[in-house]
Design a protein around this motif. Structure first.
Motif, PDB file in Angstrom:
ATOM      1  N   ASN A  33       0.928  -1.205  -0.155  1.00  0.00           N
ATOM      2  CA  ASN A  33       0.054  -0.134   0.031  1.00  0.00           C
ATOM      3  C   ASN A  33       0.817   1.220  -0.071  1.00  0.00           C
ATOM      4  OD1 ASN A  33      -2.351  -1.385   0.035  1.00  0.00           O
ATOM      5  ND2 ASN A  33      -2.634  -1.351   2.145  1.00  0.00           N
ATOM      6  N   ILE A  34       1.923   0.970   0.853  1.00  0.00           N
ATOM      7  CA  ILE A  34       2.915   2.292   0.570  1.00  0.00           C
ATOM      8  C   ILE A  34       3.466   2.542  -0.689  1.00  0.00           C
ATOM      9  CG2 ILE A  34       5.164   3.224   1.468  1.00  0.00           C
ATOM     10  CD1 ILE A  34       4.505   1.740   4.338  1.00  0.00           C
TER      11      ILE A  34
ATOM     12  N   ASN B 242       0.998   4.809   8.918  1.00  0.00           N
ATOM     13  CA  ASN B 242       0.714   4.957   9.901  1.00  0.00           C
ATOM     14  C   ASN B 242       0.194   3.237  10.274  1.00  0.00           C
ATOM     15  OD1 ASN B 242      -2.159   4.547  11.735  1.00  0.00           O
ATOM     16  ND2 ASN B 242      -0.986   6.595  12.257  1.00  0.00           N
ATOM     17  N   SER B 243      -0.416   2.707   9.344  1.00  0.00           N
ATOM     18  CA  SER B 243      -0.601   1.288   9.656  1.00  0.00           C
ATOM     19  C   SER B 243       0.297   0.508   9.722  1.00  0.00           C
ATOM     20  CB  SER B 243      -1.463   0.763   8.441  1.00  0.00           C
ATOM     21  OG  SER B 243      -2.694   1.509   8.365  1.00  0.00           O
ATOM     22  N   LEU B 244       1.411   0.494   8.971  1.00  0.00           N
ATOM     23  CA  LEU B 244       2.890  -0.090   9.012  1.00  0.00           C
ATOM     24  C   LEU B 244       3.605  -0.047  10.374  1.00  0.00           C
ATOM     25  CD1 LEU B 244       4.824  -2.148   7.578  1.00  0.00           C
ATOM     26  CD2 LEU B 244       6.048  -0.217   7.166  1.00  0.00           C
ATOM     27  N   ALA B 245       3.435   1.519  10.802  1.00  0.00           N
ATOM     28  CA  ALA B 245       3.967   1.924  12.148  1.00  0.00           C
ATOM     29  C   ALA B 245       3.298   1.020  13.306  1.00  0.00           C
ATOM     30  CB  ALA B 245       3.970   3.190  12.469  1.00  0.00           C
TER      31      ALA B 245
ATOM     32  N   VAL C  65       3.860  10.987  11.426  1.00  0.00           N
ATOM     33  CA  VAL C  65       3.091   9.971  10.976  1.00  0.00           C
ATOM     34  C   VAL C  65       3.449   8.690  11.793  1.00  0.00           C
ATOM     35  CG1 VAL C  65       2.132   8.160   9.249  1.00  0.00           C
ATOM     36  CG2 VAL C  65       2.233  10.751   8.698  1.00  0.00           C
ATOM     37  N   ILE C  66       4.783   8.272  11.703  1.00  0.00           N
ATOM     38  CA  ILE C  66       5.221   6.858  12.213  1.00  0.00           C
ATOM     39  C   ILE C  66       5.424   7.304  13.723  1.00  0.00           C
ATOM     40  CG2 ILE C  66       7.342   5.632  12.477  1.00  0.00           C
ATOM     41  CD1 ILE C  66       7.350   5.897   9.188  1.00  0.00           C
TER      42      ILE C  66
ATOM     43  N   LEU D 106       3.303   4.880  16.630  1.00  0.00           N
ATOM     44  CA  LEU D 106       4.256   4.041  17.678  1.00  0.00           C
ATOM     45  C   LEU D 106       3.636   4.314  19.146  1.00  0.00           C
ATOM     46  CD1 LEU D 106       7.671   3.735  16.355  1.00  0.00           C
ATOM     47  CD2 LEU D 106       6.270   2.055  16.536  1.00  0.00           C
ATOM     48  N   SER D 107       3.242   5.662  19.556  1.00  0.00           N
ATOM     49  CA  SER D 107       2.602   6.079  20.796  1.00  0.00           C
ATOM     50  C   SER D 107       1.214   5.876  21.032  1.00  0.00           C
ATOM     51  CB  SER D 107       2.803   7.846  20.981  1.00  0.00           C
ATOM     52  OG  SER D 107       4.250   7.941  20.809  1.00  0.00           O
ATOM     53  N   SER D 108       0.634   5.209  19.659  1.00  0.00           N
ATOM     54  CA  SER D 108      -0.849   5.076  20.001  1.00  0.00           C
ATOM     55  C   SER D 108      -1.152   3.947  20.943  1.00  0.00           C
ATOM     56  CB  SER D 108      -1.389   4.881  18.616  1.00  0.00           C
ATOM     57  OG  SER D 108      -0.787   3.351  18.010  1.00  0.00           O
TER      58      SER D 108
END
Length: 133
Positions: A16-17, A34-37, A79-80, A84-86
């Motif tokens: 997708n990227i 975002n999804s990959l991270a 973004v990344i 990771l903090s989510s």
């Protein structure tokens, strides 16, 4: 008949990227990064090197990003790192926090100049030779 072999989730995310970079679709690119991270962060013990590699690639000059008026450092920072903090990644605890600290260091050390290698690959896998002129 045999069913088609399923692609691993991470390969779909990486695909997708690349599609977003090819299409010049900034919204899809940000969403896909975002999804990959999040994926790599939740599996930091196994996938940390994959996300580091993507960040290193993003921090090098990228014609595909430049054509969208984007900077790799901005994508890593905006973004990344937040992904990771989510809250979903917080469950990954120590390994994800170590990955986040590593990436913050990589981001701090990024100079924005070209990598020392004579050739580099952009997000689309195209080789760009260093200009001799």
């Amino acid at each position: 008949g045999k069913s088609a072999k399923k692609w691993p989730e991470v390969r779909k995310l990486e695909g997708n990227i690349l599609v977003a970079a090819c299409a010049g679709d900034e919204k899809l690119l940000r969403s896909s990064l975002n999804s990959l991270a999040q994926y790599c962060g939740s599996r930091a013990a196994q996938e940390a090197s994959r996300l580091r590699s993507w960040c290193t690639t993003l921090l090098a000059p990228q014609p595909s990003l430049e054509s969208m008026s984007l900077q790799g450092a901005e994508l890593v920072r905006d973004v990344i790192m937040p992904a990771l903090s989510s809250s979903g990644v917080k469950a990954g605890a120590l390994a994800a926090k170590e990955l986040q600290a590593d990436l913050q260091e990589v981001l701090r050390n990024a100079t924005g100049g070209p990598p020392p290698a004579r050739q580099r690959r952009d997000l689309l896998g195209l080789t760009h030779a260093k200009s001799l002129l």
